[in-house]
Structures are given as C-alpha cells and as structure tokens.
Design a protein around this motif. Structure first.
Motif, short mmCIF file in Angstrom:
data_model
loop_
_atom_site.label_atom_id
_atom_site.label_comp_id
_atom_site.label_asym_id
_atom_site.label_seq_id
_atom_site.Cartn_x
_atom_site.Cartn_y
_atom_site.Cartn_z
N THR A 47 -11.20 10.50 0.02
CA THR A 47 -11.46 10.00 1.37
C THR A 47 -10.70 8.69 1.56
O THR A 47 -10.22 8.08 0.60
CB THR A 47 -12.96 9.74 1.60
N LEU A 48 -10.63 8.23 2.84
CA LEU A 48 -9.99 6.95 3.12
C LEU A 48 -10.73 5.81 2.44
O LEU A 48 -10.11 4.85 1.95
CB LEU A 48 -9.92 6.72 4.63
N SER A 49 -12.04 5.89 2.37
CA SER A 49 -12.82 4.85 1.69
C SER A 49 -12.49 4.82 0.20
O SER A 49 -12.43 3.74 -0.41
CB SER A 49 -14.32 5.09 1.90
N ASP A 50 -12.28 5.98 -0.40
CA ASP A 50 -11.87 6.03 -1.81
C ASP A 50 -10.55 5.29 -2.01
O ASP A 50 -10.37 4.56 -2.98
CB ASP A 50 -11.72 7.48 -2.28
N VAL A 51 -9.63 5.50 -1.07
CA VAL A 51 -8.32 4.84 -1.17
C VAL A 51 -8.48 3.33 -1.13
O VAL A 51 -7.92 2.60 -1.94
CB VAL A 51 -7.39 5.32 -0.05
N VAL A 52 -9.27 2.85 -0.17
CA VAL A 52 -9.45 1.40 -0.03
C VAL A 52 -10.11 0.82 -1.27
O VAL A 52 -9.71 -0.23 -1.78
CB VAL A 52 -10.27 1.09 1.23
N ARG A 53 -11.15 1.50 -1.78
CA ARG A 53 -11.83 1.00 -2.98
C ARG A 53 -10.89 0.96 -4.18
O ARG A 53 -10.93 0.03 -4.98
CB ARG A 53 -13.06 1.85 -3.28
N ALA A 54 -10.04 1.98 -4.32
CA ALA A 54 -9.11 2.01 -5.45
C ALA A 54 -8.12 0.87 -5.38
O ALA A 54 -7.85 0.18 -6.37
CB ALA A 54 -8.38 3.35 -5.49
N VAL A 55 -7.56 0.62 -4.18
CA VAL A 55 -6.56 -0.44 -4.03
C VAL A 55 -7.20 -1.80 -4.16
O VAL A 55 -6.69 -2.70 -4.83
CB VAL A 55 -5.83 -0.29 -2.68
N ALA A 56 -8.37 -2.00 -3.51
CA ALA A 56 -9.03 -3.31 -3.53
C ALA A 56 -9.59 -3.63 -4.90
O ALA A 56 -9.52 -4.77 -5.37
CB ALA A 56 -10.13 -3.35 -2.48
N GLY A 57 -10.15 -2.64 -5.56
CA GLY A 57 -10.85 -2.90 -6.81
C GLY A 57 -9.95 -3.06 -8.01
O GLY A 57 -10.39 -3.56 -9.04
N HIS A 58 -8.67 -2.69 -7.90
CA HIS A 58 -7.80 -2.76 -9.08
C HIS A 58 -6.50 -3.48 -8.78
O HIS A 58 -6.24 -4.54 -9.34
CB HIS A 58 -7.56 -1.35 -9.62
N GLY A 59 -5.68 -2.95 -7.88
CA GLY A 59 -4.40 -3.59 -7.62
C GLY A 59 -4.53 -4.96 -6.99
O GLY A 59 -4.04 -5.96 -7.51
#
Length: 723
Positions: A193-205
């Motif tokens: 989902t779009l929320s998954d994308v945001v969490r992945a980018v915000a939480g790691h990169g």
C-alpha cells in the motif's frame, strides 16, 4: 521470487513466548541490554550488562538512566545530556538510532572513581498500539578500539568523540547511509500500500539523516493525494488527504515539475509560500526537502521529508534522498500497476543497481599513483550480481585495492557484496595486516557473522613510498579470483599467478598465500571480474589473452584512459556479465621518494563531480604547505583554486586538470577543462550566489589569464609570496 504471505496460523505459532520464558532468554543473552521506561528509569537489565558496567542488579533497577550513565566529561558546556537527548528522540520518533562511538564513564560499584569508557549504542523503541512503552538499549563497550589520539590542544567539533573518532564516525555514517538504502529497498519490495511505501522510506532511508516525518504525493483525479508517515498527526493527515493540482505545497510542485525543493530552515520555509508558513506553525517542522518521483523520465509523484530543526543538506544526504526517491518511485510503479510485468522486473533491477552503484565509491587521490575504477552492468535484460571494487588509504599510509565477485545474480548477491566490502574496510583501515592475513580475517568474519555467501576476491596493498626509491612495492593475495595483469612500461604484459587458494566462504581455516611485485615508473596493474574476459562460447583463457593483447598497445595517457579502452574492448565483444575494473598506474614521471618531501608540483585529473573541489583544495594546500609557503598566500591559493575547479566542473561538464607549481618566489595554479567559453568579469553583486570567480581573481591574484587549448581552455593565476 516474491516472498509468500505468512498464514495467520503460522503467525500465531510465532507469537512471543510467555513473559517468564522471555525474561530468562533476555537475561541469558550474551550481549549487554537494558530496558528503559518512558520516564527513562531502568525497567530491566541482563547479566551481561551488569558485568560490563560493574554493578549489581539492585543498584541499577528503577534508577534514572542518567545515573547509570552519568554525563560525559566531554559533554557540551551548556549542560546538555547527549544520552538523554538520544533516548528522547527514539521515544518520540519511534525510530531506532545507532551511536557508533560515545564516551560515558560509569562509576564502579561503591565509591569507585569513574574511568574513561567508550561505548557503541543501539536504542530501539518497543511499540505497543503505535506507542513506545519501553526502550531497548543494546550496549557494546569499544574502549579498547576507540583510544584518544587527539593532539594536545586540538579542538574537538564532536562532543564525546576525538578527531580520530570523528573519521571513524564519518565512515560509520557512510556505511549507515548505504545500509539505509539497502534496508529501504528490502522493505519496499514487500510494500503493498501507499502507507507501506511511506513507512519503509521514513523508517529506514530518511531516518538515517535525521528526518522525523515523510510523505508522498500521488495523482488523484484532478489533484493530489497526500500520504504521511507516523511523524504527522491524524488531524494533519486528514486535512491534507487531497489537495488541488496547483497546490503551493513544495511536494506538489516537485510532482508537477520534476524539480527538487530544499528548504533548510524556518526562514526559507516561511518565505516559500504562506501555506508553508502555516504548515510549519501547525506541525513544528522547520526544514523540508521534496523530490520528484521519476520512472523512466516520467514524474509519477513527489516525496517530502521534514525535520523539526534547521537542517543544512550535505552532498551525501542529497545522494541518499535521491536514492530513496528512486526506490520509492519504483515501488509506486509496482503498486499502482501502471507498468507491465516486464517494466516491473526492470524496476527491480534498477533498484538493485542503485544499491550496488552506491557502494562503488571513487578511489582516493594518492600522490604518485593513478587510480581508475569502472563498473559496467551486463547487457540489457541480464540480472544484477555481486561484482565490486574498492580502493582506500589506510591509517599507516598504504593503499588497499580490492576487486571481488559474490556468487549469484540477484539482490541477495548485491547485498552480500555490500556487507563484504564494508567488512574489508573495517578490518584493513587501522591495521598493517598483509593481504593474505586480511583475506583470512575476512573469511573468518563471514563464517562468524553467518554471511552465507561464496565470493572470489583479489586484494592488493600498495606500500607507502620509501625514501630514495622511485618504485612501489605491491603485496597481493587471491581468493580463487582471476589473475591480475601487470603491464610494464613499454608494453610487456605479465599474467600474475595467484596459486590455487580457495574462494571465500568455503573453508575459513584454509591457508592463504601472499605474492610480491615491484612497480616502476609507468607500470600498471589491472584487477577485474569475469565480465571483462568472459565471452559466450570461449574459454576464460581466450578472454584473458584478448585483454593482454589490448594492454600491449602504446603507453597510455593515464590509468583512466586504459580503463576506458579495456571496457571498449568488452563492449565490442558483447557484455555477458557485470564488470568491475580497477586500474593502478605508477606515475610515469615518478621520482625517488625523499625522507622530507620537497615536490613543488602537483598534477591531478579531477572527475566532473562536486566532490572533486575538495580534492583540489587539499592537493593545493599540501603542495603549498610542504614547500614552506606562508599561511596567507596558501589560503588565497586554496580559495582561488576552489573557484576555478568549481567553474570547470559546473560549466565545463568534463574532467578538470589541475596543476600547481610552487617556486621560491610564487605559486602558479592552472585549471583546464573542455569548455572553450572564456570567463568574463561580471557586475559586482553582494547577493549573487555565483559568478564571483573572475572577480576574486581580479582582486586577489598577482597575475591571471586564460589560454586556449587544443580542446577547451586553461585558466591560470600566479600569487607572489608575501615577504
């Protein structure tokens, strides 16, 4: 192959064990841990933690964390508690943080006097219903590794770290940025989902560079849909769920125009648009960066990152932001289904290549040595692999060269390559181990760290110059890799036999052998992976023979010219596999080294990369300093050199050639590029951000001018010594 979803029944089977059993596991862990409550009092510790800090459990439980780790003697004078600030950041941002090196001096039990201790910490939030209920702190003592080689009286710009530690911290941060990209790529691969994308980018990169909020803008009807991370309140997310297509928000501007927007402080944010001043007032974020999300040159959305404090963006951070945006764009393409299955497969490849190339850094500038590195991906449609090269200077002044190839052609191989590269840097940087020993240590680390990979590698160490000798000694060892090629000045080429040592990952106890070769002025050494010599339907020996023939041509202009010529040979025959290539050439004009260097000339070829300006400044300063030039003249020469190289990189769009000559009466500097446009003196403007180079030359140089070249131009200046 995509990972299969985990059945609900299996999830239940993997649920945590009952608290008593988990408590026993926690207490028996072989590394030190403690648990902190939200008020930073100690909720629990394991036996290993008590051992390393020299305390009894009753002396630690329910105590404030600052009492367990009292403020460092090197803490800021205004009384800030760096460790408490770290705990607060993790508690409120819900993101783990790593401190590679920090000084805290816990006192021994009783009335013992605190002694200097150095630690590496990883602090992670324990989340329950999107709320941090505990902080888990992993503690590792590194006192024996950190030391304090700080010169007497030297200022320390990083509280709690020595200047030497500062270099280690920078290397750790670079590794952390690379790991952040790898972690982001892995998590984006499973985003649904779009929320998954945001969490992945915000939480790691983005978390790796301190961003505490992130969001994306994607097309939605005649406007934009905004999706924010946990760094934004529910009210903000509801208010800005959808906005018009012409919204003044910078993330929408990036999504419309494909332009990057950087707002480093509150003043820039407020000045951008009144709507951004309102955003800052409501959510407290002072600094912003927004980037377009591009797929195949098409803008598919925008990425935004926010900081609660003012934030000056470094080149390295911008590269990481670009990498996160590229990975985010590929994930959006897959999720929205805007591309075909073939395009989706290519996006995965591009993501892996971005990760792979981010780990292949430029070689260091080493006087007397010419180093060139190249990476050539395989033909279109082939899979990525684990080919890599590296070149770096050690603490002792030696130069380490590595070329290797992890078995496999997928993201797993690329990730393993990154791990092996970082391990090599870690074990080689501050020691004097010989190549065979370094490969043995790498093999043992792979086994001990359970890096389940097989790899070939050749590792060479170029000794520092020896007084009275023009030659340089190279020691090397091979772990099942293709043989290095040695080209003598004049054209004779030797294939260096590395023996039959095993590849890495087979038997960590296997014996490894070392080899020696002396390079004379003009000699070159070529290290490569199988993509350079592998041809369909041919034996590897035929490919090596072909490259050997190519090396027997006329003496090269530079190591870079040889590298380009060899890759051209590969392209002509068809690229069957990725190619990593490293070419070392001993400067053809190398003179015998002297105990006290008195070289009055420096010549460098600088790639068209903004980081080349730093290399030019350092080379100019070293040349002036070692030839006894006074400080004022040296500073002026460095400033003017920086301006000329910056102009060459920005406007020339080619390699820049720097030449510095110091004689008894003056210093002469020239910078050449391939652009024949002559610089002109512009009207003075204190507000201008560029165009000041000629004005500085006119004001500060004793003499300056522009000369035509066969290709492009040469800008030069002379500074007379201050008497």
């Amino acid at each position: 192959m995509r990972p299969l979803p985990i059945p609900e029944s299996l999830v239940d089977d993997l649920s945590p064990a009952p608290p008593p059993a988990m408590g026993a596991v926690f207490d028996a862990l072989p590394t030190a841990y403690l648990l902190l409550r939200p008020d930073f009092t100690v909720a629990g510790v394991n036996r290993e933690f008590l051992r390393v800090v020299g305390r009894r459990r009753a002396e630690v439980l329910d105590r404030d964390g600052s009492e367990v780790f009292p403020p460092s003697p090197d803490a800021p004078p205004e009384g800030r508690d760096l460790l408490r600030e770290l705990f607060e950041r993790v508690l409120h941002r819900h993101h783990p943080e790593v401190v590679p090196l920090l000084r805290y001096d816990p006192a021994p039990a009783g009335d013992g006097v605190p002694q200097e201790r150095w630690w590496s910490l990883r602090v992670s939030p324990v989340l329950e219903d999107d709320r941090a209920t505990l902080l888990l702190v992993h503690v590792e003592e590194v006192t024996g590794d950190a030391g304090d080689p700080r010169p007497d009286g030297a200022a320390d710009p990083l509280p709690g770290a020595t200047p030497w530690s500062r270099l280690q911290l920078e290397q750790a941060r670079a590794s952390q940025r690379a790991s952040a990209l790898a972690g982001t790529a892995l998590r984006l691969a499973s985003a649904r989902t779009l929320s998954d994308v945001v969490r992945a980018v915000a939480g790691h990169g983005l978390a790796a560079i301190g961003a505490d909020g992130a969001g994306i803008a994607v097309p939605a009807g005649d406007g934009w849909r905004l999706v924010g991370s946990s760094g934004f309140s529910d009210d903000h997310r509801r208010r800005w769920r959808t906005v018009p297509h012409d919204s003044p928000l910078p993330v929408c501007h990036s999504a419309r125009t494909g332009e990057r927007v950087l707002l480093p402080d509150a003043a820039a944010t407020d000045a951008y648009h009144p709507e951004m001043a309102r955003v800052r007032a409501e959510n407290g974020r002072r600094a912003w960066a927004t980037l377009p999300l591009l797929v195949g040159g098409e803008v598919v959305g925008g990425l935004a990152a926010g900081w609660a404090q003012d934030h000056a963006f470094t080149v390295e951070e911008l590269e990481l932001l670009d990498g996160c945006a590229a990975q985010c764009a590929q994930a959006l393409e897959r999720i929205t289904g805007e591309r075909s299955a073939a395009e989706e497969a290519r996006s995965v490849r591009r993501t892996a290549e971005t990760l792979q190339l981010s780990l292949l850094t430029r070689p260091p500038v080493r006087e007397g040595l010419q180093l060139a590195v190249r990476y050539q991906p395989a033909a279109r449609g082939a899979q990525v692999g684990g080919d890599w090269f590296d070149a770096f200077a050690t603490r002792s002044g030696a130069t380490v060269l590595v070329v290797g190839d992890v078995v496999g052609h997928d993201q797993v191989a690329a990730a393993a390559m990154g791990q092996l590269r970082n391990v090599v840097r870690g074990i080689a940087f501050d020691g004097d181990d010989r190549p065979a020993t370094l490969l043995t240590r790498l093999d043992r680390a792979m086994s001990g760290l359970e890096l389940e990979a097989l790899a070939t590698a050749v590792l060479a160490v170029v000794d520092p110059p020896v007084a009275g000798l023009a030659s340089r000694r190279v020691r090397w060892s091979s772990a099942g890799h293709l043989p290095p090629l040695l080209r003598r000045a004049g054209g004779r080429v030797e294939v260096l036999d590395g023996g039959d040592d095993l590849m890495l990952g087979v038997d960590a106890a296997s014996q490894r052998h070392e080899h020696l070769v002396d390079l004379e002025a003009g000699d070159g050494l070529v290290l490569y992976t199988d993509g350079l010599v592998e041809r369909r339907g041919e034996h590897l020996d035929e490919g090596i023979r072909s490259i050997r023939t190519a090396l027997q041509g006329p003496d090269p202009r530079s190591a870079g010219a040889w590298a380009d010529a060899l890759l051209a040979t590969v392209r002509a025959g068809g690229v069957a596999d990725d190619t990593a290539l490293l070419v070392l050439q001993l400067d053809p004009d190398a003179a015998p080294a002297r105990a006290v260097p008195q070289d009055s000339t420096v010549e460098l070829v600088l790639p068209a990369d903004p980081r080349s300006v730093r290399d030019a400044r350092r080379a100019t300063q070293r040349c002036c300093t070692r030839n006894g030039l006074d400080d004022d003249t040296t500073e002026t020469a460095v400033l003017l050199t920086s301006e000329l190289v910056t102009n060459a990189i920005v406007h020339g769009r080619s390699d820049a050639r720097l030449r510095v000559v110091v004689d008894p009466g003056s210093v002469y500097v020239e910078v050449a590029d391939d652009n024949d446009r002559v610089p002109v003196l512009q009207t003075h403007d204190d507000e201008a951000l560029s165009g000041r180079g000629v004005s500085l030359l006119e004001t500060a140089a004793s003499r300056w001018g522009v000369a035509e070249a066969a290709i492009g131009k040469v800008v030069w200046f002379t500074l007379d010594r201050v008497r």
